[in-house]
Design a protein around this motif. Structure first.
Motif, PDB file in Angstrom:
ATOM      1  N   LEU A  90       8.749  -3.419  -3.557  1.00 27.90           N
ATOM      2  CA  LEU A  90       8.083  -2.552  -2.583  1.00 27.90           C
ATOM      3  C   LEU A  90       7.492  -1.291  -3.214  1.00 27.90           C
ATOM      4  CD1 LEU A  90      10.589  -2.889   0.411  1.00 27.90           C
ATOM      5  CD2 LEU A  90       8.551  -4.259  -0.104  1.00 27.90           C
ATOM      6  N   GLU A  91       7.393  -1.278  -4.553  1.00 26.35           N
ATOM      7  CA  GLU A  91       6.756  -0.139  -5.222  1.00 26.35           C
ATOM      8  C   GLU A  91       5.269  -0.120  -4.855  1.00 26.35           C
ATOM      9  OE1 GLU A  91       8.037   2.116  -7.581  1.00 26.35           O
ATOM     10  OE2 GLU A  91      10.006   1.373  -6.947  1.00 26.35           O
ATOM     11  N   ILE A  92       4.685   1.078  -4.934  1.00 30.78           N
ATOM     12  CA  ILE A  92       3.288   1.241  -4.562  1.00 30.78           C
ATOM     13  C   ILE A  92       2.365   0.316  -5.389  1.00 30.78           C
ATOM     14  CG2 ILE A  92       3.019   3.222  -6.123  1.00 30.78           C
ATOM     15  CD1 ILE A  92       1.099   4.448  -4.169  1.00 30.78           C
ATOM     16  N   LEU A  93       1.500  -0.400  -4.706  1.00 36.50           N
ATOM     17  CA  LEU A  93       0.513  -1.327  -5.254  1.00 36.50           C
ATOM     18  C   LEU A  93       1.095  -2.528  -5.994  1.00 36.50           C
ATOM     19  CD1 LEU A  93      -2.336   1.161  -6.251  1.00 36.50           C
ATOM     20  CD2 LEU A  93      -2.091  -0.156  -4.176  1.00 36.50           C
ATOM     21  N   SER A  94       2.350  -2.846  -5.730  1.00 36.32           N
ATOM     22  CA  SER A  94       2.930  -4.067  -6.289  1.00 36.32           C
ATOM     23  C   SER A  94       2.190  -5.276  -5.730  1.00 36.32           C
ATOM     24  CB  SER A  94       4.414  -4.187  -5.908  1.00 36.32           C
ATOM     25  OG  SER A  94       5.195  -3.370  -6.723  1.00 36.32           O
ATOM     26  N   ARG A 142      13.027   0.569   5.447  1.00 38.84           N
ATOM     27  CA  ARG A 142      11.742   1.094   5.009  1.00 38.84           C
ATOM     28  C   ARG A 142      10.616   0.527   5.862  1.00 38.84           C
ATOM     29  NH1 ARG A 142      10.619   4.246   1.039  1.00 38.84           N
ATOM     30  NH2 ARG A 142      12.363   4.739  -0.314  1.00 38.84           N
ATOM     31  N   LEU A 143       9.678   1.416   6.190  1.00 34.19           N
ATOM     32  CA  LEU A 143       8.457   0.962   6.852  1.00 34.19           C
ATOM     33  C   LEU A 143       7.467   0.671   5.730  1.00 34.19           C
ATOM     34  CD1 LEU A 143       7.096   0.672   9.613  1.00 34.19           C
ATOM     35  CD2 LEU A 143       6.326   3.026   9.387  1.00 34.19           C
ATOM     36  N   VAL A 144       6.888  -0.518   5.745  1.00 33.26           N
ATOM     37  CA  VAL A 144       6.034  -0.940   4.646  1.00 33.26           C
ATOM     38  C   VAL A 144       4.631  -1.239   5.153  1.00 33.26           C
ATOM     39  CG1 VAL A 144       5.712  -2.653   2.818  1.00 33.26           C
ATOM     40  CG2 VAL A 144       8.032  -2.006   3.520  1.00 33.26           C
ATOM     41  N   SER A 145       3.636  -0.603   4.539  1.00 31.80           N
ATOM     42  CA  SER A 145       2.260  -0.947   4.843  1.00 31.80           C
ATOM     43  C   SER A 145       1.779  -1.850   3.712  1.00 31.80           C
ATOM     44  CB  SER A 145       1.413   0.326   4.916  1.00 31.80           C
ATOM     45  OG  SER A 145       0.043  -0.015   4.922  1.00 31.80           O
ATOM     46  N   PHE A 146       1.333  -3.045   4.065  1.00 33.39           N
ATOM     47  CA  PHE A 146       0.850  -3.954   3.019  1.00 33.39           C
ATOM     48  C   PHE A 146      -0.493  -4.563   3.397  1.00 33.39           C
ATOM     49  CE2 PHE A 146       1.789  -8.073   5.035  1.00 33.39           C
ATOM     50  CZ  PHE A 146       2.795  -7.761   5.942  1.00 33.39           C
ATOM     51  N   PHE A 147      -1.221  -4.964   2.356  1.00 31.25           N
ATOM     52  CA  PHE A 147      -2.536  -5.569   2.557  1.00 31.25           C
ATOM     53  C   PHE A 147      -2.412  -7.043   2.174  1.00 31.25           C
ATOM     54  CE2 PHE A 147      -7.126  -5.790   0.790  1.00 31.25           C
ATOM     55  CZ  PHE A 147      -7.592  -6.318   1.975  1.00 31.25           C
ATOM     56  N   GLY A 148      -2.348  -7.905   3.172  1.00 34.71           N
ATOM     57  CA  GLY A 148      -2.176  -9.334   2.923  1.00 34.71           C
ATOM     58  C   GLY A 148      -3.515 -10.000   2.653  1.00 34.71           C
ATOM     59  N   ARG A 149      -3.517 -10.864   1.657  1.00 31.65           N
ATOM     60  CA  ARG A 149      -4.764 -11.569   1.342  1.00 31.65           C
ATOM     61  C   ARG A 149      -5.230 -12.405   2.528  1.00 31.65           C
ATOM     62  NH1 ARG A 149      -5.743 -13.393  -4.737  1.00 31.65           N
ATOM     63  NH2 ARG A 149      -7.995 -13.304  -4.643  1.00 31.65           N
ATOM     64  N   SER A 198      -4.177   3.816  -3.247  1.00 32.56           N
ATOM     65  CA  SER A 198      -3.350   3.509  -2.078  1.00 32.56           C
ATOM     66  C   SER A 198      -3.838   4.249  -0.830  1.00 32.56           C
ATOM     67  CB  SER A 198      -1.890   3.882  -2.383  1.00 32.56           C
ATOM     68  OG  SER A 198      -1.172   4.126  -1.203  1.00 32.56           O
ATOM     69  N   GLU A 199      -4.099   5.550  -0.975  1.00 35.26           N
ATOM     70  CA  GLU A 199      -4.505   6.341   0.197  1.00 35.26           C
ATOM     71  C   GLU A 199      -5.849   5.858   0.749  1.00 35.26           C
ATOM     72  OE1 GLU A 199      -5.255  10.562  -0.369  1.00 35.26           O
ATOM     73  OE2 GLU A 199      -5.227  10.924   1.800  1.00 35.26           O
ATOM     74  N   ILE A 200      -6.798   5.625  -0.162  1.00 37.59           N
ATOM     75  CA  ILE A 200      -8.123   5.178   0.296  1.00 37.59           C
ATOM     76  C   ILE A 200      -8.019   3.815   0.987  1.00 37.59           C
ATOM     77  CG2 ILE A 200     -10.420   4.432  -0.480  1.00 37.59           C
ATOM     78  CD1 ILE A 200     -10.219   6.610  -2.670  1.00 37.59           C
ATOM     79  N   SER A 201      -7.264   2.887   0.373  1.00 41.53           N
ATOM     80  CA  SER A 201      -7.138   1.542   0.955  1.00 41.53           C
ATOM     81  C   SER A 201      -6.513   1.607   2.348  1.00 41.53           C
ATOM     82  CB  SER A 201      -6.272   0.657   0.052  1.00 41.53           C
ATOM     83  OG  SER A 201      -6.779   0.635  -1.249  1.00 41.53           O
ATOM     84  N   GLU A 202      -5.463   2.414   2.456  1.00 48.26           N
ATOM     85  CA  GLU A 202      -4.758   2.574   3.725  1.00 48.26           C
ATOM     86  C   GLU A 202      -5.703   3.092   4.823  1.00 48.26           C
ATOM     87  OE1 GLU A 202      -1.430   2.051   4.261  1.00 48.26           O
ATOM     88  OE2 GLU A 202      -1.160   3.124   6.152  1.00 48.26           O
ATOM     89  N   LEU A 203      -6.592   4.016   4.446  1.00 49.54           N
ATOM     90  CA  LEU A 203      -7.483   4.626   5.442  1.00 49.54           C
ATOM     91  C   LEU A 203      -8.711   3.773   5.736  1.00 49.54           C
ATOM     92  CD1 LEU A 203      -7.391   8.328   4.160  1.00 49.54           C
ATOM     93  CD2 LEU A 203      -6.355   7.460   6.264  1.00 49.54           C
ATOM     94  N   LEU A 213       0.823  -1.211   0.000  1.00 52.65           N
ATOM     95  CA  LEU A 213       0.000   0.000   0.000  1.00 52.65           C
ATOM     96  C   LEU A 213       0.857   1.260   0.000  1.00 52.65           C
ATOM     97  CD1 LEU A 213      -2.878  -0.923   2.474  1.00 52.65           C
ATOM     98  CD2 LEU A 213      -2.886  -0.993  -0.021  1.00 52.65           C
ATOM     99  N   LYS A 214       1.917   1.238   0.791  1.00 55.32           N
ATOM    100  CA  LYS A 214       2.701   2.457   0.958  1.00 55.32           C
ATOM    101  C   LYS A 214       4.030   2.110   1.612  1.00 55.32           C
ATOM    102  CE  LYS A 214       0.513   6.865   1.746  1.00 55.32           C
ATOM    103  NZ  LYS A 214      -0.467   7.609   2.494  1.00 55.32           N
ATOM    104  N   THR A 215       5.064   2.894   1.357  1.00 57.19           N
ATOM    105  CA  THR A 215       6.288   2.698   2.139  1.00 57.19           C
ATOM    106  C   THR A 215       6.812   4.062   2.579  1.00 57.19           C
ATOM    107  OG1 THR A 215       7.980   2.884   0.399  1.00 57.19           O
ATOM    108  CG2 THR A 215       6.913   0.740   0.639  1.00 57.19           C
ATOM    109  N   PHE A 216       7.515   4.056   3.711  1.00 62.27           N
ATOM    110  CA  PHE A 216       8.085   5.289   4.251  1.00 62.27           C
ATOM    111  C   PHE A 216       9.538   5.010   4.610  1.00 62.27           C
ATOM    112  CE2 PHE A 216       3.788   4.504   5.658  1.00 62.27           C
ATOM    113  CZ  PHE A 216       3.103   5.666   5.390  1.00 62.27           C
ATOM    114  N   PRO A 217      10.425   6.000   4.410  1.00 63.57           N
ATOM    115  CA  PRO A 217      11.815   5.803   4.846  1.00 63.57           C
ATOM    116  C   PRO A 217      11.847   5.641   6.360  1.00 63.57           C
ATOM    117  CG  PRO A 217      11.572   7.817   3.559  1.00 63.57           C
ATOM    118  CD  PRO A 217      10.191   7.326   3.846  1.00 63.57           C
ATOM    119  N   LEU A 218      12.706   4.750   6.812  1.00 57.76           N
ATOM    120  CA  LEU A 218      12.834   4.521   8.251  1.00 57.76           C
ATOM    121  C   LEU A 218      14.322   4.469   8.572  1.00 57.76           C
ATOM    122  CD1 LEU A 218      11.173   3.768  10.871  1.00 57.76           C
ATOM    123  CD2 LEU A 218      11.637   1.399  10.295  1.00 57.76           C
TER     124      LEU A 218
END
Ligand SMILES: [Zn+2]
Length: 280
Positions: free
Chosen positions: A85-89, A55-62, A132-137, A45-50
């Protein structure tokens, strides 16, 4: 004889180490070492530098729902994650849960499907950013949602395949509202219950329903019958079978604008990425 002495020395050293650390932390670290890696198909969903390198990674696992994890060393030039780790991979991800923190440790990610064209094109990536933003929220943490997983995947595939986010993003916004259970009636005015028929309906920011000509408020925008027909098609037809013809663009936009507005009403906040759509 020499061998036996070495063994005894080793045993003594291990005992001394365990006494220093105390039995509790020894047992805890042993448990942590034994904790098996979990595996799930996931969408990044998203990654942030840490820190410097991670990297901090937000992912949506099936099979895990939305989670956050640390990909150690992912910011280094040479790293084992590559473009996964690209967005929506769409990836297969292996992670280890820790007992003391909410973050999992990501061990490995393998790319299942590449959306390189959409991810590397600025115009297309703005569409992905909204998804990505909508899914994350919207997605609750650790909650599995097969319909949302399939929806996101389908939409990103279509952006990649068609090279256009217009119709896929309308479909995504509409279905997110529908799956969330916040879809208003499309056939009647929310205020007076009059049938809308083929006449224009009206929608506005901060308003969860569709209004008739008589009840519309200042600043509301029209949603023509064409956009309501498109919503009807979205419920009954597969996105990849709906051919995006020129007259549909206006309908797709009206439906998308209304649905994004209803998502904002539900979230009680404005989407940061929504403004980007106007710039492409
Ligand atoms: Zn009305």
């Amino acid at each position: 004889m020499l061998g036996a002495r070495v063994v005894i020395t080793l045993v003594l050293r291990v005992r001394a180490f365990r006494t220093e650390c105390g039995d509790w932390s020894g047992a805890a670290s042993a448990r942590r070492l034994l904790m098996p890696a979990r595996e799930t198909e996931a969408i990044i969903l998203k990654t942030f530098p840490l820190g410097e390198a991670d990297r901090l990674v937000s992912f949506f696992g099936r099979s895990s729902g939305r989670m956050r994890g640390v990909a150690a060393g992912a910011r280094r030039v040479k790293n084992r994650y590559g473009s996964t780790l690209e967005i929506l991979s769409h990836v297969q991800i292996w992670y280890v849960e820790k007992e003391t923190r909410d973050l999992v440790r990501i061990q490995q990610a393998d790319l299942l499907e590449s959306f390189h064209k959409a991810q590397s094109d600025y115009g297309l990536s703005t569409g992905l950013a909204v998804v990505s933003e909508i899914s994350e929220l919207i997605l609750p943490e650790h909650e599995v949602s097969e319909p949302m997983f399939r929806l996101i995947l389908l939409v990103v595939r279509e952006v990649e395949r068609t090279g256009d986010w217009s119709l896929p993003l309308s479909y995504f916004a509409f279905w997110t509202v529908r799956l969330g259970g916040w879809l208003p009636r499309f056939d009647r005015c929310v205020a007076c219950d009059a049938a809308l028929g083929v006449k224009s309906a009206f929608f506005g920011a901060q308003q969860p329903g569709l209004y008739c000509e008589n009840c519309k408020r200042a600043g509301m925008k029209p949603m023509h019958a064409g956009a309501r027909n498109l919503a009807e098609r979205f419920t009954g037809e597969r996105l990849d079978r709906i051919v995006d013809e020129e007259p549909m663009k206006a309908s797709a936009k009206e439906l998308r604008e209304a649905a994004l507005g209803w998502i904002e009403v539900h979230l009680e906040r404005q989407l940061k990425t929504r403004g980007l759509l106007e710039t492409t």
